[in-house]
Enzyme design. Sequence first.
Site, mmCIF file in Angstrom:
data_model
loop_
_atom_site.group_PDB
_atom_site.id
_atom_site.type_symbol
_atom_site.label_atom_id
_atom_site.label_comp_id
_atom_site.label_asym_id
_atom_site.label_seq_id
_atom_site.Cartn_x
_atom_site.Cartn_y
_atom_site.Cartn_z
ATOM 1 C CB VAL A 99 -3.225 8.968 -46.388
ATOM 2 C CG1 VAL A 99 -3.646 7.584 -45.883
ATOM 3 C CG2 VAL A 99 -2.936 8.922 -47.882
ATOM 4 C CB CYS A 100 -3.115 11.636 -41.631
ATOM 5 S SG CYS A 100 -1.384 11.222 -41.957
#
EC number: 1.11.1.26
Length: 187
Positions: A46-47
């Site tokens: 996700v980062c």
Amino acid sequence: MSLIGKEILPFKAQAYKNGDFVEVTEENLKGQWSVVCFYPADFTFVCPTELEDLQNQYATLKELGTEVYSVSTDTHFVHKAWHDSSEAIGKITYTMIGDPSHVISRNFDVLIEEEGIADRGTFIIDPDGVVQAVEINAGGIGRDASTLVNKIKAAQYVRNNPGEVCPAKWEEGSETLKPSLDLVGKI
């Protein structure tokens, strides 16, 4: 305990920015508006989507006099390696701060102690170094950087117009409110 209205605590850290290693302290976050975006770890899932999205808003944020800093508990060396190996992260031109000592993550109360990583925390800091907005998301929930633009515009408006407040969904140029007895029970 909320950090809203509190001045940021001292720190000193190494960071990666535009091909260079730089030192960053709490003083770098003062004198202009700042966004500090904590994320769990480099080389994850996700980062990179969040950090690329933040880069996509970076020019607009800069136009608003706002500097952006991302922070994870990885080192500045890992930030460089990720920047050099990921297409999404390779686009980033804002400062990527390393927090392997966990000082900054603890200062902002986002450290997940048992894992040694940070929650997804976004902080808007005014030119005096005072926190004006906080958003904390669970690890699996990515953030939308476009929401920062209106939040910063609202924070700047309120700072520049004492006695006025911005209602929900406020956009630049729309009506604000002046809290008073006349408004009680009428909104």
